[in-house]
Design a protein around this motif. Sequence first.
Motif, PDB file in Angstrom:
ATOM      1  N   ARG A   1       1.064  -1.013   0.386  1.00  0.00           N
ATOM      2  CA  ARG A   1       0.014  -0.175   0.144  1.00  0.00           C
ATOM      3  C   ARG A   1       0.830   1.256   0.545  1.00  0.00           C
ATOM      4  O   ARG A   1       1.115   2.295  -0.467  1.00  0.00           O
ATOM      5  N   TYR A   2       1.630   1.410   1.006  1.00  0.00           N
ATOM      6  CA  TYR A   2       3.369   1.781   0.912  1.00  0.00           C
ATOM      7  C   TYR A   2       3.647   2.224  -1.093  1.00  0.00           C
ATOM      8  O   TYR A   2       3.417   3.898  -1.178  1.00  0.00           O
ATOM      9  N   VAL A   3       3.806   1.059  -1.043  1.00  0.00           N
ATOM     10  CA  VAL A   3       4.538   1.582  -2.126  1.00  0.00           C
ATOM     11  C   VAL A   3       3.267   2.538  -3.565  1.00  0.00           C
ATOM     12  O   VAL A   3       3.838   3.107  -4.478  1.00  0.00           O
ATOM     13  N   ALA A   4       2.071   1.781  -2.974  1.00  0.00           N
ATOM     14  CA  ALA A   4       1.426   1.863  -4.596  1.00  0.00           C
ATOM     15  C   ALA A   4       0.883   3.124  -3.844  1.00  0.00           C
ATOM     16  O   ALA A   4       0.565   4.475  -5.201  1.00  0.00           O
ATOM     17  N   GLN A   5       0.786   4.036  -3.198  1.00  0.00           N
ATOM     18  CA  GLN A   5       0.276   5.048  -2.434  1.00  0.00           C
ATOM     19  C   GLN A   5       1.629   6.699  -2.878  1.00  0.00           C
ATOM     20  O   GLN A   5       1.088   7.896  -3.417  1.00  0.00           O
ATOM     21  N   ASN A   6       2.980   5.839  -3.336  1.00  0.00           N
ATOM     22  CA  ASN A   6       3.542   6.559  -3.547  1.00  0.00           C
ATOM     23  C   ASN A   6       4.272   6.447  -4.764  1.00  0.00           C
ATOM     24  O   ASN A   6       5.018   8.201  -5.198  1.00  0.00           O
ATOM     25  N   ALA A   7       4.127   5.735  -5.446  1.00  0.00           N
ATOM     26  CA  ALA A   7       4.428   5.245  -6.841  1.00  0.00           C
ATOM     27  C   ALA A   7       4.000   6.841  -8.284  1.00  0.00           C
ATOM     28  O   ALA A   7       4.739   7.110  -8.820  1.00  0.00           O
ATOM     29  N   THR A   8       3.153   7.492  -7.986  1.00  0.00           N
ATOM     30  CA  THR A   8       2.498   8.496  -8.582  1.00  0.00           C
ATOM     31  C   THR A   8       3.161   9.797  -8.472  1.00  0.00           C
ATOM     32  O   THR A   8       3.120  10.057  -9.193  1.00  0.00           O
ATOM     33  N   LEU A   9       4.008   9.734  -7.456  1.00  0.00           N
ATOM     34  CA  LEU A   9       4.944  11.352  -7.071  1.00  0.00           C
ATOM     35  C   LEU A   9       3.789  11.770  -6.509  1.00  0.00           C
ATOM     36  O   LEU A   9       4.358  13.447  -4.919  1.00  0.00           O
ATOM     37  N   TYR A  10       2.644  12.661  -6.561  1.00  0.00           N
ATOM     38  CA  TYR A  10       1.375  12.759  -6.222  1.00  0.00           C
ATOM     39  C   TYR A  10       1.018  12.328  -4.820  1.00  0.00           C
ATOM     40  O   TYR A  10       0.697  11.772  -4.898  1.00  0.00           O
ATOM     41  N   SER A  11       0.856  13.282  -4.382  1.00  0.00           N
ATOM     42  CA  SER A  11       0.392  13.156  -2.639  1.00  0.00           C
ATOM     43  C   SER A  11       0.695  12.538  -2.027  1.00  0.00           C
ATOM     44  O   SER A  11      -0.004  11.119  -1.739  1.00  0.00           O
ATOM     45  N   MET A  12       1.793  11.838  -1.823  1.00  0.00           N
ATOM     46  CA  MET A  12       2.603  10.460  -1.154  1.00  0.00           C
ATOM     47  C   MET A  12       2.735  10.172   0.248  1.00  0.00           C
ATOM     48  O   MET A  12       3.455  11.540   1.312  1.00  0.00           O
ATOM     49  N   PRO A  13       1.822   9.483   0.903  1.00  0.00           N
ATOM     50  CA  PRO A  13       1.351   9.376   1.945  1.00  0.00           C
ATOM     51  C   PRO A  13       2.648   8.562   2.888  1.00  0.00           C
ATOM     52  O   PRO A  13       3.122   7.655   2.010  1.00  0.00           O
ATOM     53  N   ASP A  14       3.703   8.910   3.825  1.00  0.00           N
ATOM     54  CA  ASP A  14       4.888   8.485   3.529  1.00  0.00           C
ATOM     55  C   ASP A  14       5.081   7.335   5.355  1.00  0.00           C
ATOM     56  O   ASP A  14       6.185   7.530   5.744  1.00  0.00           O
ATOM     57  N   THR A  15       3.826   7.233   5.596  1.00  0.00           N
ATOM     58  CA  THR A  15       3.528   6.465   6.889  1.00  0.00           C
ATOM     59  C   THR A  15       3.817   3.984   6.324  1.00  0.00           C
ATOM     60  O   THR A  15       2.873   4.339   4.972  1.00  0.00           O
ATOM     61  N   MET A  16       4.061   3.609   7.215  1.00  0.00           N
ATOM     62  CA  MET A  16       3.468   2.377   7.032  1.00  0.00           C
ATOM     63  C   MET A  16       3.452   2.078   8.298  1.00  0.00           C
ATOM     64  O   MET A  16       3.803   1.409   9.150  1.00  0.00           O
ATOM     65  N   GLY A  17       2.091   2.335   9.198  1.00  0.00           N
ATOM     66  CA  GLY A  17       1.293   2.485   9.982  1.00  0.00           C
ATOM     67  C   GLY A  17       2.377   2.782  11.119  1.00  0.00           C
ATOM     68  O   GLY A  17       2.798   3.854  11.377  1.00  0.00           O
ATOM     69  N   HIS A  18       2.624   2.370  11.850  1.00  0.00           N
ATOM     70  CA  HIS A  18       3.342   2.304  13.584  1.00  0.00           C
ATOM     71  C   HIS A  18       5.237   1.632  13.558  1.00  0.00           C
ATOM     72  O   HIS A  18       5.613   1.704  14.153  1.00  0.00           O
ATOM     73  N   THR A  19       5.482   1.143  12.289  1.00  0.00           N
ATOM     74  CA  THR A  19       6.562   0.998  11.707  1.00  0.00           C
ATOM     75  C   THR A  19       7.983   1.909  12.580  1.00  0.00           C
ATOM     76  O   THR A  19       8.816   1.621  12.535  1.00  0.00           O
ATOM     77  N   LEU A  20       7.846   3.202  11.681  1.00  0.00           N
ATOM     78  CA  LEU A  20       8.419   3.973  12.461  1.00  0.00           C
ATOM     79  C   LEU A  20       8.545   4.335  14.255  1.00  0.00           C
ATOM     80  O   LEU A  20       9.240   5.227  14.437  1.00  0.00           O
ATOM     81  N   ALA A  21       8.007   4.013  15.081  1.00  0.00           N
ATOM     82  CA  ALA A  21       7.857   4.127  16.387  1.00  0.00           C
ATOM     83  C   ALA A  21       8.627   4.214  16.897  1.00  0.00           C
ATOM     84  O   ALA A  21       9.773   3.473  17.006  1.00  0.00           O
TER      85      ALA A  21
END
Length: 363
Positions: A115-135
């Motif tokens: 989901r992270y890959v698909a949301q960021n693949a188009t460059l526009y409006s890039m969500p930059d989180t994957m759940g709480h993996t960066l807690a």
Amino acid sequence: MARLADPLRGRDNALNFLRLLLAIAVIVDHSVPLSGLSSPRRGPLSDVAVDGFFVLSGYLVSGSRVRMSAPRYTWHRALRILPGLWVCLLVTGLVIAPLATLRTHEQWSVELALRYVAQNATLYSMPDTMGHTLAHVPLPSAWNGSLWTLWYESLGYLAAGLLLWPSFVRRHAAPILVTVAVAAALVVYLAHGPLFVTTNHYREAPTRLACFFAAGMALWALRDRLPSSGRLALAALAIGVPLYIAGALDTGPHPHVATWMPGGLTWMYVLLPLPLGYLLLWLGGVLPVRLGVRNDISYGVYIYAWPMQQLLAVFGGQRLGLTAFTLLAVAVTVPMAWLSWTLVEKRMLRLKDLGRTPAPVAA
């Protein structure tokens, strides 16, 4: 006297080396927030680097556009930016993030990564989180906070492609592109000054980066008229350094925007683009370093640095101190950039002439 364009023709120059230095400057500047370590106030290294990337891009893609048809130009630009980005997103989601959760014990799944890959693949409006993996890291909100500039770079490619499409513009490139650069500077002046429409760094970005990209295009149009002069480069440095220092020390309501001029008007990004562009292009022509001519890892360094720094922070690299954290970040990012260039970018660039009919060989 030699012209600015003379040593920049072809690939026998130091432009790729300069872009690599700019990418490393981003690592140095980002190490402070990503490590969470306090330090003396730094100069705006990442701002200088991003500005430098955009002014060089404006110069280089202008030359590419006038040599190519619109479809070929678009294909070349897409090959340069998208495959490396897509693989970086996959590596971040499927390799780096799960490695981080080995330490944090936070939940990760393939579905979350894709989901992270698909949301960021188009460059526009890039969500930059994957759940709480960066807690539990100093900056837990972003897996790759450097990627936001790629959208604006792609818009710059599009603008250059459209602007240089008419043959009339190509024949009169110098006056037209200089006018565009002046107009972009005027927009920056109005947006950051009297109109007061930029209230944070990201709303400032479109006008600011457009100003530097347009300056690069103008310098390309003037490349055969401007001399390659050390004195002019020194004058550009004398203009740029105080302006960037003023921007770094500014405490006004707009972060990264200098408001030190009389009346609180912003002049920093109006005055900077052409001097910065001239200085970088002059250095690209005179520096004897040819690192990156054959293997350009600057893009890979830029897109992989942030996630590698986040991984270092997850495993406690900041405990070694800011200098060690920064050096470690460079040390782990460069091999990733080399793999990106060797296995992805370089191979994809071999497809740039796909479908093009070879020119006939003279008898």
